[in-house]
Scaffold this active site. Structure first.
Site, PDB file in Angstrom:
ATOM      1  N   LYS A  15     -10.411  -0.628  -3.887  1.00 30.87           N
ATOM      2  CA  LYS A  15     -11.496   0.310  -3.549  1.00 30.87           C
ATOM      3  C   LYS A  15     -10.946   1.647  -3.051  1.00 30.87           C
ATOM      4  O   LYS A  15     -11.377   2.701  -3.490  1.00 30.87           O
ATOM      5  CB  LYS A  15     -12.422  -0.289  -2.466  1.00 30.87           C
ATOM      6  CG  LYS A  15     -13.061  -1.606  -2.866  1.00 30.87           C
ATOM      7  CD  LYS A  15     -13.968  -2.142  -1.774  1.00 30.87           C
ATOM      8  CE  LYS A  15     -13.248  -2.469  -0.472  1.00 30.87           C
ATOM      9  NZ  LYS A  15     -12.238  -3.544  -0.582  1.00 30.87           N
ATOM     10  N   ARG A  90     -20.547  -4.241   4.573  1.00 36.00           N
ATOM     11  CA  ARG A  90     -19.825  -5.501   4.412  1.00 36.00           C
ATOM     12  C   ARG A  90     -20.691  -6.688   4.809  1.00 36.00           C
ATOM     13  O   ARG A  90     -20.223  -7.828   4.714  1.00 36.00           O
ATOM     14  CB  ARG A  90     -18.582  -5.499   5.294  1.00 36.00           C
ATOM     15  CG  ARG A  90     -17.258  -5.194   4.582  1.00 36.00           C
ATOM     16  CD  ARG A  90     -16.210  -5.096   5.657  1.00 36.00           C
ATOM     17  NE  ARG A  90     -14.861  -5.318   5.284  1.00 36.00           N
ATOM     18  CZ  ARG A  90     -13.940  -4.374   5.070  1.00 36.00           C
ATOM     19  NH1 ARG A  90     -14.275  -3.105   5.078  1.00 36.00           N
ATOM     20  NH2 ARG A  90     -12.694  -4.704   4.833  1.00 36.00           N
ATOM     21  N   ARG A 129       1.196  -3.677  -0.049  1.00 37.70           N
ATOM     22  CA  ARG A 129       0.531  -2.390   0.217  1.00 37.70           C
ATOM     23  C   ARG A 129       1.239  -1.600   1.326  1.00 37.70           C
ATOM     24  O   ARG A 129       1.555  -2.130   2.378  1.00 37.70           O
ATOM     25  CB  ARG A 129      -0.922  -2.631   0.619  1.00 37.70           C
ATOM     26  CG  ARG A 129      -1.631  -1.329   1.006  1.00 37.70           C
ATOM     27  CD  ARG A 129      -3.121  -1.440   1.011  1.00 37.70           C
ATOM     28  NE  ARG A 129      -3.632  -2.330   2.032  1.00 37.70           N
ATOM     29  CZ  ARG A 129      -4.916  -2.661   2.137  1.00 37.70           C
ATOM     30  NH1 ARG A 129      -5.789  -2.206   1.268  1.00 37.70           N
ATOM     31  NH2 ARG A 129      -5.297  -3.476   3.088  1.00 37.70           N
ATOM     32  N   ARG A 162       0.138  -1.675   7.534  1.00 37.68           N
ATOM     33  CA  ARG A 162      -0.871  -1.789   8.588  1.00 37.68           C
ATOM     34  C   ARG A 162      -0.642  -3.044   9.426  1.00 37.68           C
ATOM     35  O   ARG A 162      -0.141  -4.045   8.919  1.00 37.68           O
ATOM     36  CB  ARG A 162      -2.265  -1.849   7.940  1.00 37.68           C
ATOM     37  CG  ARG A 162      -2.710  -0.514   7.404  1.00 37.68           C
ATOM     38  CD  ARG A 162      -3.886  -0.577   6.465  1.00 37.68           C
ATOM     39  NE  ARG A 162      -4.845  -1.623   6.732  1.00 37.68           N
ATOM     40  CZ  ARG A 162      -5.966  -1.806   6.015  1.00 37.68           C
ATOM     41  NH1 ARG A 162      -6.233  -1.005   5.012  1.00 37.68           N
ATOM     42  NH2 ARG A 162      -6.790  -2.769   6.296  1.00 37.68           N
ATOM     43  N   ARG A 173      -9.191 -12.372   6.025  1.00 27.97           N
ATOM     44  CA  ARG A 173     -10.058 -11.309   5.506  1.00 27.97           C
ATOM     45  C   ARG A 173     -10.733 -11.745   4.212  1.00 27.97           C
ATOM     46  O   ARG A 173     -11.894 -11.411   3.975  1.00 27.97           O
ATOM     47  CB  ARG A 173      -9.256 -10.034   5.305  1.00 27.97           C
ATOM     48  CG  ARG A 173      -8.826  -9.457   6.647  1.00 27.97           C
ATOM     49  CD  ARG A 173      -7.851  -8.345   6.498  1.00 27.97           C
ATOM     50  NE  ARG A 173      -8.490  -7.193   5.949  1.00 27.97           N
ATOM     51  CZ  ARG A 173      -7.862  -6.241   5.286  1.00 27.97           C
ATOM     52  NH1 ARG A 173      -6.572  -6.329   5.078  1.00 27.97           N
ATOM     53  NH2 ARG A 173      -8.521  -5.213   4.839  1.00 27.97           N
TER      54      ARG A 173
HETATM   55  P1  ADP Z   1      -8.871  -2.073  -1.021  1.00 31.77           P
HETATM   56  O1  ADP Z   1      -9.211  -0.680  -0.537  1.00 31.77           O
HETATM   57  O2  ADP Z   1      -9.924  -2.621  -1.926  1.00 31.77           O
HETATM   58  O3  ADP Z   1      -8.486  -3.013   0.071  1.00 31.77           O
HETATM   59  P2  ADP Z   1      -6.460  -0.760  -2.033  1.00 31.77           P
HETATM   60  O4  ADP Z   1      -6.966   0.410  -2.806  1.00 31.77           O
HETATM   61  O5  ADP Z   1      -5.881  -0.512  -0.700  1.00 31.77           O
HETATM   62  O6  ADP Z   1      -7.584  -1.923  -1.956  1.00 31.77           O
HETATM   63  O7  ADP Z   1      -5.391  -1.491  -2.978  1.00 31.77           O
HETATM   64  C1  ADP Z   1      -4.644  -2.614  -2.509  1.00 31.77           C
HETATM   65  C2  ADP Z   1      -3.216  -2.533  -3.051  1.00 31.77           C
HETATM   66  O8  ADP Z   1      -3.227  -2.752  -4.463  1.00 31.77           O
HETATM   67  C3  ADP Z   1      -2.524  -1.197  -2.833  1.00 31.77           C
HETATM   68  O9  ADP Z   1      -1.170  -1.448  -2.547  1.00 31.77           O
HETATM   69  C4  ADP Z   1      -2.694  -0.473  -4.179  1.00 31.77           C
HETATM   70  O10 ADP Z   1      -1.613   0.416  -4.431  1.00 31.77           O
HETATM   71  C5  ADP Z   1      -2.684  -1.639  -5.166  1.00 31.77           C
HETATM   72  N1  ADP Z   1      -3.584  -1.441  -6.317  1.00 31.77           N
HETATM   73  C6  ADP Z   1      -4.822  -0.882  -6.307  1.00 31.77           C
HETATM   74  N2  ADP Z   1      -5.381  -0.920  -7.540  1.00 31.77           N
HETATM   75  C7  ADP Z   1      -4.477  -1.533  -8.344  1.00 31.77           C
HETATM   76  C8  ADP Z   1      -4.458  -1.882  -9.744  1.00 31.77           C
HETATM   77  N3  ADP Z   1      -5.493  -1.602 -10.553  1.00 31.77           N
HETATM   78  N4  ADP Z   1      -3.374  -2.517 -10.207  1.00 31.77           N
HETATM   79  C9  ADP Z   1      -2.324  -2.808  -9.396  1.00 31.77           C
HETATM   80  N5  ADP Z   1      -2.271  -2.515  -8.083  1.00 31.77           N
HETATM   81  C10 ADP Z   1      -3.329  -1.875  -7.563  1.00 31.77           C
HETATM   82  P1  AMP Z   2     -10.341  -2.015   5.523  1.00 30.84           P
HETATM   83  O1  AMP Z   2      -9.517  -0.806   5.779  1.00 30.84           O
HETATM   84  O2  AMP Z   2     -11.605  -1.723   4.741  1.00 30.84           O
HETATM   85  O3  AMP Z   2      -9.535  -3.111   4.910  1.00 30.84           O
HETATM   86  O4  AMP Z   2     -10.849  -2.531   6.949  1.00 30.84           O
HETATM   87  C1  AMP Z   2      -9.937  -2.914   7.960  1.00 30.84           C
HETATM   88  C2  AMP Z   2     -10.662  -3.674   9.044  1.00 30.84           C
HETATM   89  O5  AMP Z   2     -11.626  -2.815   9.688  1.00 30.84           O
HETATM   90  C3  AMP Z   2     -11.484  -4.883   8.588  1.00 30.84           C
HETATM   91  O6  AMP Z   2     -10.692  -6.049   8.438  1.00 30.84           O
HETATM   92  C4  AMP Z   2     -12.506  -5.000   9.726  1.00 30.84           C
HETATM   93  O7  AMP Z   2     -11.928  -5.573  10.884  1.00 30.84           O
HETATM   94  C5  AMP Z   2     -12.798  -3.533  10.031  1.00 30.84           C
HETATM   95  N1  AMP Z   2     -13.921  -3.042   9.201  1.00 30.84           N
HETATM   96  C6  AMP Z   2     -13.860  -2.092   8.223  1.00 30.84           C
HETATM   97  N2  AMP Z   2     -15.067  -1.895   7.682  1.00 30.84           N
HETATM   98  C7  AMP Z   2     -15.922  -2.735   8.306  1.00 30.84           C
HETATM   99  C8  AMP Z   2     -17.317  -3.021   8.177  1.00 30.84           C
HETATM  100  N3  AMP Z   2     -18.086  -2.387   7.265  1.00 30.84           N
HETATM  101  N4  AMP Z   2     -17.858  -3.948   8.993  1.00 30.84           N
HETATM  102  C9  AMP Z   2     -17.119  -4.583   9.925  1.00 30.84           C
HETATM  103  N5  AMP Z   2     -15.796  -4.385  10.082  1.00 30.84           N
HETATM  104  C10 AMP Z   2     -15.193  -3.473   9.292  1.00 30.84           C
END
Ligand code: ADP
Ligand code: AMP
Length: 229
Positions: A15, A90, A129, A162, A173
């Site tokens: 995302k 969420r 990541r 992170r 998660r």
């Molecule tokens: P989310 O925001 O849904 O948690 P991220 O955008 O942070 O996901 O992506 C999670 C990990 O996967 C990151 O390390 C990113 O670089 C990698 N990634 C994202 N999209 C793809 C894809 N289409 N193919 C391979 N790796 C990806």
């Molecule tokens: P993310 O960066 O989206 O992976 O979110 C990191 C963490 O922030 C999550 O695991 C939750 O603890 C908190 N968080 C982010 N968005 C939300 C949401 N919409 N509702 C509740 N907790 C959230």
């Protein structure tokens, strides 16, 4: 171009990666609730203090805290013409609150793009990541490596993992996603807003599909934004 978009998908679906590129193309803000929480943590605010333990465990921060924080963000003038929400809503309660909020200012969501991946794919992505401490850009050691290890391509900032990037927190998660967030897929399908995208393609191919979805929901990209593609 005005367009109010929600990106839905499990942690690791991509995302943030997709939202960042799409936001640049459309010229609307990328609003990521996780990033807002991390800003509060960095600044040491009361809200950050409340959120920390939930985040570290991989649990959701309670709705009343989260909804207020996002409501404040999307009420700012830069969101008047649209936004891309990433990581919010969420829970069903958050989705209902968002609907009320938008209705209150005479707007509504245009589309909810559900980026679908299998759990094993999400876990592999989360495991590699790396995030830029300065601008929040996201990389992956194997799938999307930075040109120079540990350094952000976009701004030269330091890359870090992170604190919630532990295997235990990742599993938690994904469990929380299945229990509390997955019901939103049906919720938005019933509302006629959901479009599904295959998230297991390359980053570029997911982006192309996402842009097609956005064009069909919000009208064609303007010449100006198309130039930025
Ligand atoms: P989310 O925001 O849904 O948690 P991220 O955008 O942070 O996901 O992506 C999670 C990990 O996967 C990151 O390390 C990113 O670089 C990698 N990634 C994202 N999209 C793809 C894809 N289409 N193919 C391979 N790796 C990806
Ligand atoms: P993310 O960066 O989206 O992976 O979110 C990191 C963490 O922030 C999550 O695991 C939750 O603890 C908190 N968080 C982010 N968005 C939300 C949401 N919409 N509702 C509740 N907790 C959230």
């Amino acid at each position: 171009m005005g367009c109010r978009i929600v990106l839905l998908g499990m942690p690791g679906a991509g995302k943030g990666t997709q939202a960042e590129q799409l936001a640049q193309a459309l010229g609307v803000p990328h609003v990521a609730s996780g990033d807002l929480f991390r800003e509060h943590l960095d600044k040491g605010t009361e809200l950050g203090r409340q959120a920390r333990a939930y985040m570290e465990r991989g649990d959701l921060v309670p709705d009343e805290v989260t909804i207020g924080m996002v409501a404040e963000r999307i009420a700012r003038p830069d969101c008047a013409n649209g936004f891309i929400l990433d990581g919010f809503p969420r829970t069903v309660a958050q989705a209902e609150a968002l609907e009320r909020l938008l209705k209150g200012n005479g707007t509504a969501l245009d589309v909810v793009a559900f980026i679908r991946v299998r759990e094993e794919v999400a876990l592999a992505r989360l495991a590699g990541r790396w995030t830029c401490r300065n601008c929040g850009a996201v990389y992956h050691t194997l799938f999307n490596p930075p040109r120079q290890a540990g350094v952000c391509d976009a701004c030269g900032g330091e890359l870090y993992q992170r604190p919630d990037e532990t295997e235990e927190a990742h599993r938690r998660r994904l469990q929380v996603y299945q229990q509390q967030t997955a019901p939103l897929v049906d919720y938005y399908r019933r509302a006629g807003l959901l479009v599904e995208i295959d998230g297991e393609q390359s980053i570029e191919d997911v982006q192309a599909d996402l842009r097609a979805v956005v064009e069909s929901a919000c009208g064609s990209l303007t010449a100006e934004s198309a130039e930025r593609l």
